[in-house]
Design a protein around this motif. Structure first.
Motif, PDB file in Angstrom:
ATOM      1  N   ASP A  16       0.950  -1.104  -0.066  1.00 49.01           N
ATOM      2  CA  ASP A  16       0.051  -0.046   0.015  1.00 49.01           C
ATOM      3  C   ASP A  16       0.888   1.122  -0.122  1.00 49.01           C
ATOM      4  N   TRP A  17       1.990   1.072   0.548  1.00 44.86           N
ATOM      5  CA  TRP A  17       2.865   2.293   0.799  1.00 44.86           C
ATOM      6  C   TRP A  17       3.773   2.496  -0.595  1.00 44.86           C
ATOM      7  N   HIS A  18       4.188   1.465  -1.212  1.00 48.22           N
ATOM      8  CA  HIS A  18       5.187   1.570  -2.484  1.00 48.22           C
ATOM      9  C   HIS A  18       4.400   1.587  -3.724  1.00 48.22           C
ATOM     10  N   GLY A  19       2.872   0.755  -3.384  1.00 47.68           N
ATOM     11  CA  GLY A  19       2.154   0.866  -4.898  1.00 47.68           C
ATOM     12  C   GLY A  19       2.407  -0.262  -5.673  1.00 47.68           C
ATOM     13  N   SER A  20       3.412  -1.257  -5.596  1.00 53.45           N
ATOM     14  CA  SER A  20       3.565  -2.320  -6.278  1.00 53.45           C
ATOM     15  C   SER A  20       4.739  -3.396  -5.734  1.00 53.45           C
ATOM     16  N   MET A  21       4.583  -4.494  -6.109  1.00 52.72           N
ATOM     17  CA  MET A  21       5.683  -5.286  -5.544  1.00 52.72           C
ATOM     18  C   MET A  21       7.013  -5.045  -6.159  1.00 52.72           C
ATOM     19  N   GLU A  22       7.152  -4.537  -7.369  1.00 52.93           N
ATOM     20  CA  GLU A  22       8.249  -4.221  -8.139  1.00 52.93           C
ATOM     21  C   GLU A  22       8.956  -3.017  -7.457  1.00 52.93           C
ATOM     22  N   ALA A  23       8.259  -1.788  -7.128  1.00 50.09           N
ATOM     23  CA  ALA A  23       8.641  -0.592  -6.541  1.00 50.09           C
ATOM     24  C   ALA A  23       9.160  -1.051  -5.187  1.00 50.09           C
ATOM     25  N   TYR A  24       8.635  -1.856  -4.371  1.00 49.01           N
ATOM     26  CA  TYR A  24       8.757  -2.503  -2.957  1.00 49.01           C
ATOM     27  C   TYR A  24      10.340  -3.130  -3.241  1.00 49.01           C
ATOM     28  N   ALA A  25      10.401  -4.059  -4.111  1.00 48.65           N
ATOM     29  CA  ALA A  25      11.816  -4.696  -4.554  1.00 48.65           C
ATOM     30  C   ALA A  25      12.677  -3.636  -4.752  1.00 48.65           C
ATOM     31  N   ALA A  26      12.451  -2.763  -5.596  1.00 47.57           N
ATOM     32  CA  ALA A  26      13.461  -1.689  -6.005  1.00 47.57           C
ATOM     33  C   ALA A  26      13.958  -0.884  -5.091  1.00 47.57           C
ATOM     34  N   ALA A  27      12.976  -0.623  -4.109  1.00 44.24           N
ATOM     35  CA  ALA A  27      13.499   0.062  -2.730  1.00 44.24           C
ATOM     36  C   ALA A  27      14.542  -0.766  -2.077  1.00 44.24           C
ATOM     37  N   LYS A  28      14.230  -1.978  -1.816  1.00 42.12           N
ATOM     38  CA  LYS A  28      15.160  -2.749  -0.983  1.00 42.12           C
ATOM     39  C   LYS A  28      16.538  -2.915  -1.991  1.00 42.12           C
ATOM     40  N   ALA A  29      16.439  -3.030  -2.820  1.00 46.48           N
ATOM     41  CA  ALA A  29      17.717  -3.087  -3.892  1.00 46.48           C
ATOM     42  C   ALA A  29      18.716  -1.947  -4.064  1.00 46.48           C
ATOM     43  N   LYS A  30      18.045  -0.759  -3.676  1.00 45.51           N
ATOM     44  CA  LYS A  30      19.054   0.621  -3.307  1.00 45.51           C
ATOM     45  C   LYS A  30      20.119   0.425  -2.411  1.00 45.51           C
ATOM     46  N   ILE A  31      19.951  -0.607  -1.343  1.00 47.38           N
ATOM     47  CA  ILE A  31      21.017  -0.807  -0.674  1.00 47.38           C
ATOM     48  C   ILE A  31      22.106  -1.016  -1.257  1.00 47.38           C
ATOM     49  N   TYR A  32      22.143  -1.862  -2.177  1.00 47.88           N
ATOM     50  CA  TYR A  32      23.294  -2.399  -3.029  1.00 47.88           C
ATOM     51  C   TYR A  32      24.081  -1.329  -3.831  1.00 47.88           C
ATOM     52  N   GLU A  33      23.566  -0.424  -4.235  1.00 44.93           N
ATOM     53  CA  GLU A  33      23.888   0.517  -5.209  1.00 44.93           C
ATOM     54  C   GLU A  33      25.553   1.126  -5.102  1.00 44.93           C
ATOM     55  N   ARG A  34      25.718   1.493  -3.836  1.00 40.76           N
ATOM     56  CA  ARG A  34      27.087   1.939  -3.632  1.00 40.76           C
ATOM     57  C   ARG A  34      27.828   1.102  -2.690  1.00 40.76           C
ATOM     58  N   ALA A  35      27.331  -0.023  -2.259  1.00 37.56           N
ATOM     59  CA  ALA A  35      27.890  -0.928  -1.275  1.00 37.56           C
ATOM     60  C   ALA A  35      29.296  -1.438  -1.797  1.00 37.56           C
ATOM     61  N   GLY A  36      30.150  -1.458  -0.538  1.00 38.09           N
ATOM     62  CA  GLY A  36      31.522  -1.933  -0.954  1.00 38.09           C
ATOM     63  C   GLY A  36      31.625  -3.752  -0.945  1.00 38.09           C
ATOM     64  N   VAL A  37      30.692  -4.112  -0.187  1.00 35.70           N
ATOM     65  CA  VAL A  37      30.290  -5.537  -0.393  1.00 35.70           C
ATOM     66  C   VAL A  37      29.003  -5.858  -0.317  1.00 35.70           C
ATOM     67  N   VAL A  38      28.656  -6.743  -1.178  1.00 33.84           N
ATOM     68  CA  VAL A  38      27.161  -6.926  -1.513  1.00 33.84           C
ATOM     69  C   VAL A  38      26.785  -8.341  -0.900  1.00 33.84           C
ATOM     70  N   VAL A  39      26.018  -8.483  -0.042  1.00 31.31           N
ATOM     71  CA  VAL A  39      25.850  -9.763   0.848  1.00 31.31           C
ATOM     72  C   VAL A  39      24.286  -9.989   0.192  1.00 31.31           C
ATOM     73  N   TYR A  40      23.842 -11.217  -0.228  1.00 28.68           N
ATOM     74  CA  TYR A  40      22.640 -11.693  -0.344  1.00 28.68           C
ATOM     75  C   TYR A  40      22.366 -13.108  -0.075  1.00 28.68           C
ATOM     76  N   ASN A  41      21.013 -13.077  -0.036  1.00 25.70           N
ATOM     77  CA  ASN A  41      20.559 -14.643   0.407  1.00 25.70           C
ATOM     78  C   ASN A  41      20.489 -15.595  -0.908  1.00 25.70           C
ATOM     79  N   ALA A  42      21.251 -16.493  -0.905  1.00 24.30           N
ATOM     80  CA  ALA A  42      21.202 -17.304  -2.144  1.00 24.30           C
ATOM     81  C   ALA A  42      20.008 -18.185  -2.124  1.00 24.30           C
ATOM     82  N   ASP A  43      19.167 -18.107  -1.110  1.00 21.24           N
ATOM     83  CA  ASP A  43      17.940 -19.218  -0.836  1.00 21.24           C
ATOM     84  C   ASP A  43      16.712 -18.619  -1.511  1.00 21.24           C
ATOM     85  N   ASP A  44      16.817 -17.086  -1.577  1.00 20.00           N
ATOM     86  CA  ASP A  44      15.649 -16.259  -1.954  1.00 20.00           C
ATOM     87  C   ASP A  44      15.763 -15.823  -3.218  1.00 20.00           C
ATOM     88  N   PRO A  45      15.005 -16.076  -4.393  1.00 18.18           N
ATOM     89  CA  PRO A  45      14.984 -15.867  -5.438  1.00 18.18           C
ATOM     90  C   PRO A  45      14.864 -14.286  -5.706  1.00 18.18           C
TER      91      PRO A  45
END
Length: 464
Positions: free
Chosen positions: A186-215
């Motif tokens: 309801d805040w972001h408007g769509s699942m795509e917008a929500y996921a894109a907001a989360k993904a912003k954390i990686y944009e300038r990170a020196g190390v990217v840590v990700y959950n290999a079990d979560d598509p």
């Protein structure tokens, strides 16, 4: 900065941002819709710093040159007005990043739909065990805008999708996404917008840590996976399976690192055992691995990772064992405020009487119920959206007995626990994992969990 800096809201972060800005000589005006006792007290405190607070308005103050928001949605009238006027809109976390001193502490940042607070506290425990002066900040603990002024060695920063949406220059030493599942649509408007907001954390990170079990998390990290050997950020995955080179994972009963070692192809470092993870459940092992990956990215040695896990104490209402009555365990996971969190809790027990319901916030429960169905021995449903869960149970678990409780008063939890006890047999677990928010019936999710625990204690007294 000449002109007015407008701060949206008198919450903990908004109040801190207004105070810090005023102390730096800015002219600050806070806009707050509610005028309760807490808000008036905050306004009085800010007035001593020269901050003006305007109640009951959504109008942008005249002369505003920057708007600092603490989680207000883009479609809020105040935000819309600022964007339409060409006023820069930043979040409190973005503001904190810009206000760091000349020798700032590195940030270890993390986000995810579920598990954020657990991981940031595990991470802080590991850092402290390594002798680092560290603090858990952001969406938990101290507001980041205050923490950046303190002489910490490192900050463990929990970030929500709201905070990331309004951030544009964050460059953490390492960043992790724990998982991505439907929430706050309801805040972001769509699942795509929500996921894109989360993904912003990686944009300038020196190390990217990700959950290999979560598509969805793999998808968010995918732009960096191919660049790892070509000058991009270092990339480390975590998995509940046996780790490949570049991952942390599980080998038999050991948590091992094949990412932050000298020779990932031939060598693995033992970090801890499964017994060191409490409570021991699959999703909490993943939490421990995520925290370990962030800690290891900063050079924390294995012994401190293990000691950090041993020192860690889970926050309340997260798979908290309340008591055992008549051979039945009662577990409070009131923090499971969305289907993804509830699924993790349900996967931890073999035979369950499920207490569920609340505000689903537009989330779908079909997959949750389908996956949980073989473990369910009964269900007790409460709250505004209980009918949607009942419908899913009828489709995917038609033989599971369901008790529908229409009452919405907070005292209803005594009846909930009584009905759950009637459905349960020795060896079962009565699990409060609502899959929905609590505000339709309770002040917050802790109040819901406390009501459940009180009802269990009443049940035990009556049984003795």
């Amino acid at each position: 900065m000449t002109g007015v800096v407008c701060v949206a809201g008198l919450g903990v972060s908004g109040t801190a941002a207004a105070r810090v800005l005023a102390e730096r000589g800015e002219r600050v005006v806070v806009v707050e819709a509610a005028e309760g006792e807490r808000q008036r007290a905050a306004a009085e405190e800010l007035a001593r710093h020269g901050v003006e607070v305007r109640f009951g308005t959504a109008e942008l103050p005249e002369g505003t040159v920057r708007l600092v928001t603490t989680g207000w949605a883009p479609h809020h009238p105040l935000i819309s007005a600022a964007l339409a006027a060409g006023v820069e809109v930043v979040g409190e976390v973005e503001l904190a990043w810009r206000l760091r001193g000349p020798q700032p502490a590195p940030w270890l940042a993390l986000t995810g739909t579920n598990g954020k607070t657990t991981v940031v506290r595990m991470l802080t425990s590991m850092l402290l065990a390594a002798g680092r002066k560290a603090a858990a900040v952001g969406n938990v603990g101290v507001p980041v805008v205050e923490a950046v002024a303190e002489p910490y060695d490192v900050l463990a920063v929990e970030l929500s999708s709201f905070q990331l949406h309004w951030s544009s220059t964050l460059a953490p030493h390492a960043a992790a996404i724990l998982n991505i599942a439907p929430d706050h649509l309801d805040w972001h408007g769509s699942m795509e917008a929500y996921a894109a907001a989360k993904a912003k954390i990686y944009e300038r990170a020196g190390v990217v840590v990700y959950n290999a079990d979560d598509p969805r998390t793999v998808q968010a990290a995918s732009p960096y996976l191919d660049d790892d050997a070509a000058g991009g950020p270092r990339v480390a995955g975590f998995t509940l399976g046996v780790p490949r080179p570049g991952q942390l994972g599980v080998v038999e009963d050991l948590l091992v690192d094949r990412a932050f070692v000298e020779d990932p192809l031939r060598r693995a470092e033992e970090l801890a055992t499964l017994a060191d993870v409490r409570p021991l459940a699959p999703h909490n092992v993943a939490n421990a691995l995520a925290a370990a990956a962030l800690a290891r990215s900063l050079g924390v040695p294995p012994h401190a990772v293990r000691q950090g896990l041993l020192d860690f104490r889970p926050d309340p209402h997260r798979m908290a064992h309340v008591d055992r009555v008549g051979g039945v365990d009662y577990v409070d996971d009131s923090k499971a405020t969305n289907p993804h969190a509830a699924a993790a809790a349900l996967a931890a027990y073999p035979s369950i009487v499920w207490v569920a319901g609340g505000q689903l916030k537009g989330a779908d429960v079909e997959d949750l119920v389908r996956q949980a169905a073989p473990r369910l021995r009964g269900a007790v449903l409460i709250g505004a959206d209980r009918a949607r869960i009942a419908e899913a149970l009828a489709r995917h678990a038609p033989n599971v007995p369901v008790v529908d409780i229409a009452e919405r008063d907070t005292g209803v939890m005594d009846r909930v626990v009584t009905e759950a006890a009637r459905l349960a047999s020795p060896g079962d677990t009565v699990l409060l994992a609502p899959a929905g928010a609590s505000l339709d019936m309770f002040e917050n999710y802790p109040a819901r969990g406390e009501a459940f625990a009180r009802a269990v204690r009443t049940l035990k007294r009556q049984a003795s």
